[in-house]
Each structure stands twice: as structure tokens, then as C-alpha cells.
Scaffold this active site. Structure first.
Site, PDB file in Angstrom:
ATOM      1  N   ARG B  62       0.878  -1.087   0.075  1.00 48.36           N
ATOM      2  CA  ARG B  62      -0.113  -0.127  -0.108  1.00 48.36           C
ATOM      3  C   ARG B  62       0.770   1.199  -0.114  1.00 48.36           C
ATOM      4  NH1 ARG B  62       2.522   2.097   3.658  1.00 48.36           N
ATOM      5  NH2 ARG B  62       1.074   3.532   3.940  1.00 48.36           N
ATOM      6  N   ARG B 105      -7.815  -0.603  -6.989  1.00 45.70           N
ATOM      7  CA  ARG B 105      -8.019   0.602  -5.859  1.00 45.70           C
ATOM      8  C   ARG B 105      -8.194   1.760  -6.705  1.00 45.70           C
ATOM      9  NH1 ARG B 105      -4.624   1.031  -0.795  1.00 45.70           N
ATOM     10  NH2 ARG B 105      -6.618   1.718   0.128  1.00 45.70           N
ATOM     11  N   ASP B 253      -2.606  10.460  -1.810  1.00 35.94           N
ATOM     12  CA  ASP B 253      -2.792   9.484  -2.805  1.00 35.94           C
ATOM     13  C   ASP B 253      -3.267  10.158  -4.208  1.00 35.94           C
ATOM     14  OD1 ASP B 253      -3.248   8.322  -0.098  1.00 35.94           O
ATOM     15  OD2 ASP B 253      -2.963   6.689  -1.323  1.00 35.94           O
ATOM     16  N   ASN B 263      -5.810  11.930   0.824  1.00 32.42           N
ATOM     17  CA  ASN B 263      -4.860  11.048   1.384  1.00 32.42           C
ATOM     18  C   ASN B 263      -5.523  10.375   2.562  1.00 32.42           C
ATOM     19  OD1 ASN B 263      -2.031  10.549   2.333  1.00 32.42           O
ATOM     20  ND2 ASN B 263      -2.246  11.578   4.087  1.00 32.42           N
TER      21      ASN B 263
END
Lengths: 363, 363
Positions: B62, B105, B253, B263
């Protein structure tokens, strides 16, 4: 989740968080063991002061008003341990128990308030014999419990009009029936609104490290059929930003004379977030939570608890061994971030020393 | 805590979060299985796209940059599954793998950025035979990894001057070596400052629900000998109020063209708290985290993950069965709350569309 899935459903509106079971001479302090919720609704019978101290210390019973009630009954247990023939021995044992219970937790002032009441009974004992003193202590503890039941319902009535119909209400930790005798402070306000047919949704912060929001608040609201969404503490700000929250209401562990309020760690952050989003932030607490001897929140002792609570969520290690941890159990929300404080005497708003003393002086 | 207590110590500055082990034709994608940290430092070898997809989906790997690297190598695994004799079959398999990995994702844009790069290699393949295309894909994935190593160190150099000597730095989630190839974005800035002899203390938010702060950030900092204190997310505001925090730095992110930053959930709340306390709030992220196709953060898709992550901390039930849960994995911090964004091209400050495009246009 539950080994007895049908059991909790029955207690929805019949919670007995702390009670005395039996008569003064042979009874026990019966507590819901809150460390076992929501998986198991089980009761713990405390027969001596040591057991009750442990139950408070390890949060089997928690919540400022409930701690006060439990400790008051703890003095009865202590007094009884001296037998009941020697009045002096009963007095000494009662005071010793009270002094010991004072060391169980430092922040919630209701503990000290309840023990003060019990010690005043001892002081006024005069010519009572041992058995009479024991009865007087038992009656006083029962009064504290019964007053809590009444006071929580009065707060509900004073506060219920604040709950926004069709809105979202955020709460933090547990200020419900499990934090009091049976009804709750902040959640009592919500229960009273729901009883009036107001529809709203509650967002329950899970409340790390000990997850009282997930374990207790979510359970209580579910039991009462009030719509509730569980969130992690760090989601509160985002829920506010997304327009899900129209009101915040929490309980309190100690409130200074100016209205500064100690409550479960994280409350301060929620209050800052509420202010930033223009959301009203309320506290619901009985008069016994006020410590008028201290001018502001800087004088409130903040309990620091064991690192294990942080490093081992649900008892299982999440952090590397040997890591340094901060674990303050409470924080202090300054009065200027609090829209109002709901008490059994009415609402304190705006929150300032003059309003605090004026409202608390009401009959 | 650890079954092999001595093992993690050796990796302090030699983390290989994602790497390729072996040659293009027979090798594997080797990942640190981050779900097992900090108790166990174990590696997972992915031999096909399905295994890699699962590793991304379940957060074994991740962190936006690390996901990008892993997915790029995933395309190599996919391409290889077609054998290497038929160029057309290799091309199709590569594109199919890429399309599949895009669904793993939704929020971190580095995933799509890396897969775009891999697909461009396929598009430009021209007369390459299957084996040559496979080699080209393998080289491109390796470039993405090597660039990340360089970029993170460049961010460290650009950002290290922000770290307050003798101060406290709060971070949320994990933006360290475990979120990248080996060094980190936000933590890379801290590592670079520490390498210069700057002394500071880090406060690591544990970051519910998956506790990346407790499990990964606390571990990385401990490994590097940087003083770190683990806190629950709801303690951040109180630490700021008590003067413990002089700087906040986090990763990202996805960053919109105006600087709005997605994020890990909770970041937005930390940013609001930082602003309320006058504490600078920084983001550290490579150019690949910017999504210049979207004007602002309202266009960023926010992944909603399974309720089980919230109801079962560390895998053990904490909430009543059947409870409703919100579990957004990310939130969006508006540009106006961000003091600056550290990139490999330098610092974006103030954060606005013009500065974003100007800094990203630098060589």
C-alpha cells in the site's frame, strides 16, 4: 459476535448499570461488566471494596456519574467489612474505603463528589450505632443513584429541543445509560428527543483506545432503535465537511467554574472541528460534574493510562515492541468552543463563569 | 511481539518494499507483506497478476507510489503469462493485466499513472517480438522503481529544511519507505533532516482502521532511531493544544490541479486542527501523484472499504453485530489548508493552480 445473541435485546430500556442487589447487610454492588460489551451482557457482583476498586480502575464500570454511584456503594461495602456492632469501627472502615476509592481514577469529579457525600454521612453519624450508620450509608448511596435517574431524565427534557429533526448528531465516547445509573447524559438528551418522535441519525465515534463508542454507544443506540453509524475517530472531520453532522453532544468528566470541560480524549479535537464547520457543540452533565473550586480547565488532573491500551487494540499487538506511547484518557475543551451545557437545572449558554453559577444556583 | 525479534533491526535503511527478484522471464514480484508488520517481516512472492491484485486490494502492499511500482511489475507478470513467442498475445495479455489492475483500488492516482506508462510501452512496441516486448515492459517497471528511489531522495532534500530543530512533527498513516520503493515521501523528508543531524520528535497517529501509523510508521522510525511517540488519532488535537507539535507532514494519494489533496482518512481533520493551532501543514508527494486532469478535489473518487475493518480492530469484534458503518479510506484536504507541497521539483507554496503547474513544469 455474541455468545448469547438474544440476551442484550431485552435490556433496551431497562439498563441497570450499577445497582445494589440485596439488603444493606448482605447485598452486593451489581455492575454490568462493560469490558465484555457488546459481545456479552454480564453482571459482576462486588462484595468488597477491593473488587469495586478494580472494577472502576479497569473500566468495568465507567462514565463519571456511574463511577460516583459505584463508589458510594463501595463505601457501604467498606463499612460493612467492619461488622456492624462497633460504631467506631464502622465509621473508620467507611472513611478508609472512601479514601481508598478516591485513588481509583483522578479526572471524573463525580467520584469525589459522591465520596464527599458519603463521608458527610459518617461525620453526621453522631449517636448512630454501627448498624444504623450502615443503613444511613446505604440509604445515601441509594439516593445518589435515584437522583441520577431523575437528573438524567431532567437533562433529557432540557436538551431534547436541541436535536435537529432529520439531522445528524455526532457523539464521542459513551455518555449513555452505561455511563450513569440507566439513562445517560448526552445520550439521554437523544433518547428524550427520540421519545418525542424526532427523527435523526447518530454518528458514534469509536473512541480509541478503549472503543467505548463502538462497544457501548453503538450498542445502546442499536438497542433503542435509534439509527446509528459507527465511524473511526479520524472520520469525524470528514463527516462534518460532507454535511452529515448538524450537532455534537458529549458528556463530561469534570467542568471548571468557567465551563472548561474535561471529557474523553478526542473531545477537544471534535470541538475544534465543530467550530471550524459552524456546528453547535453541546455538553450534557449533571451539577455533580462541576468542580467550582477550580477556576478553569488547566487545574483538572488528566489521567494517563497504560501504553498497552494503545499498543494492543482489542488485546492484540499492533505496534512495535518498546514504542513510546502517549495515552491521556481525557482532554479539556475550553468554554469558548462549547455552545451550551445542558444540566438538570437547565442550559448554560453562553458558557462563562457567571452563567455557570447562575444556572447551577437554580432550584 | 515478533517471532523473529532480531530480523527487523537489520533492514533499518535497507527496505525493499517492492522489488523484482530474478530475471524478466522467470522472476517474481517480491513484496513485504505489510499486513504482517510489525510482528513479522515477511516477503510475499507474486507469480501472477491475480496474486498481485490481491496483494494490492488487501493492502499487503500500500502507499500510492508503492502501489504504482507493484502494478507496473504486475503488467510484466501478466504479459509473461502469454508465453513469449507470440508478440500479439504478449501485448494483449499486458493490456488485459493493466486493465484488471486498474480496478484494484480507485483513489491513488499513481496506480493509473504507472499503468499508463506500461500501456504506452505496449503501444510503442511496433516490431518488437514477444520476448523483446516483455523485456521492454520489465525495463519500464524497473525505471518506475528506480525513479521512485531518486524522487523520494530529492523530496527529502527539498523538504528537510522545513523540519523544526528540537520540535515535534505529527504524521498520519504511513508515507515512508513502506509506501514507496524504499525511502518515503513525508518520512523521506524526516529521514533527510535526521541525516543532517536535525533532532526532532515524531508523533505518529495510529491511523484507524488499519493502523498503518502504529504498525508501519512507528516501526520505520524506530528502526531508524528517530524518536517517535505513538498516539491514537483522536489525541492529535490535544497534542497540538499542549504545544507538542510544530509541523505536520503527510503523503498523498491524489492531488488535483488546484492542490486539493486526497490522503488517508483523517488527514483532513488533522489539517483543520493544524490550522486552528497555527501549525504548518505540509504534503510530500511525487509529480506522479498529481492528477492535472481534475480541477479540484471534488472529482477524486473516494474508496469505501469493508465495514469489517472498522468493526473488528485487529480482527476482533468491537462493535455490535449489524451496526451500520462508514469506512471511507481517504478524505480530501482543500488546498487552502496546505502550507506547501514538497515534490521532487521543489516546493509548491502557496498552494494554488498556478504554483502547481509552475513547479511541476520544472525539469
Amino acid at each position: 459476535l455474541s455468545s448469547e445473541p438474544d440476551k442484550p435485546a431485552g435490556v433496551a430500556t431497562d439498563l441497570k448499570t450499577v445497582s445494589w442487589a440485596g439488603d444493606a447487610l448482605t447485598g452486593v454492588v451489581r455492575l454490568i461488566d462493560q469490558t465484555k460489551l457488546p459481545g456479552e451482557l454480564s453482571y459482576l457482583d462486588c462484595r468488597d471494596v477491593a473488587a469495586l476498586f478494580e472494577a472502576i480502575r479497569s473500566l468495568r464500570v465507567r462514565g463519571a456519574p456511574a463511577i460516583g454511584i459505584a463508589a458510594a456503594y463501595g463505601v457501604v461495602l467498606g463499612a460493612r467489612s467492619a461488622g456492624w456492632s462497633d460504631a467506631r469501627a464502622v465509621r473508620l472502615a467507611a472513611v478508609e474505603a472512601s479514601q481508598y476509592l478516591r485513588t481509583s481514577r483522578p479526572t471524573a469529579v463525580n467520584l469525589f463528589w459522591a465520596l464527599d457525600r458519603m463521608e458527610r454521612v459518617v461525620e453526621r453519624a453522631g449517636e448512630l450505632n454501627g448498624r444504623e450508620l450502615l443503613a444511613a450509608l446505604w440509604v445515601e448511596a441509594g439516593s445518589i443513584l435515584e437522583e441520577d435517574r431523575r437528573i438524567c431524565r431532567a437533562m433529557g427534557q432540557h436538551g431534547k429541543g436541541l436535536v435537529p429533526a432529520g439531522g445528524g448528531v455526532l457523539t464521542h465516547c459513551n455518555a449513555g445509560g452505561l455511563a450513569t445509573a440507566d439513562y445517560g447524559t448526552a445520550l439521554g438528551v437523544l433518547f428524550a428527543a427520540a421519545a418525542d418522535g424526532v427523527e435523526f441519525e447518530v454518528y458514534a465515534d469509536e473512541t480509541r483506545p478503549l472503543l467505548q463508542g463502538a462497544r457501548l454507544t453503538a450498542w445502546e443506540l442499536q438497542q433503542r432503535g435509534i439509527p446509528v453509524t459507527l465511524i473511526c475517530d479520524n472520520m469525524a472531520g470528514w463527516m462534518m465537511k460532507r454535511g452529515k453532522i448538524q450537532m455534537v453532544i458529549v458528556g463530561a468528566d469534570r467542568i471548571a467554574a468557567n465551563g472548561d470541560t474535561a471529557n474523553k480524549i478526542g473531545t477537544y479535537g471534535v470541538a475544534v472541528l465543530a467550530r471550524a464547520h459552524g456546528i453547535p457543540f453541546y455538553v450534557a452533565a449533571p451539577a455533580s460534574t462541576f468542580d467550582l473550586a477550580i477556576p478553569d480547565g488547566s487545574h483538572i488532573p488528566i489521567e494517563e493510562r497504560h501504553a498497552h491500551e494503545v499498543t494492543h487494540p482489542q488485546g492484540r499487538a499492533a505496534a512495535p515492541e518498546g514504542i513510546r506511547v502517549a495515552n491521556p484518557a481525557f482532554d479539556v475543551t475550553p468554554a469558548e468552543l462549547i455552545t451550551g451545557i445542558v444540566t438538570e437545572h437547565g442550559m448554560i449558554a453562553p458558557v462563562n463563569p457567571a452563567r455557570v453559577s447562575a444556572v447551577l444556583a437554580r432550584p
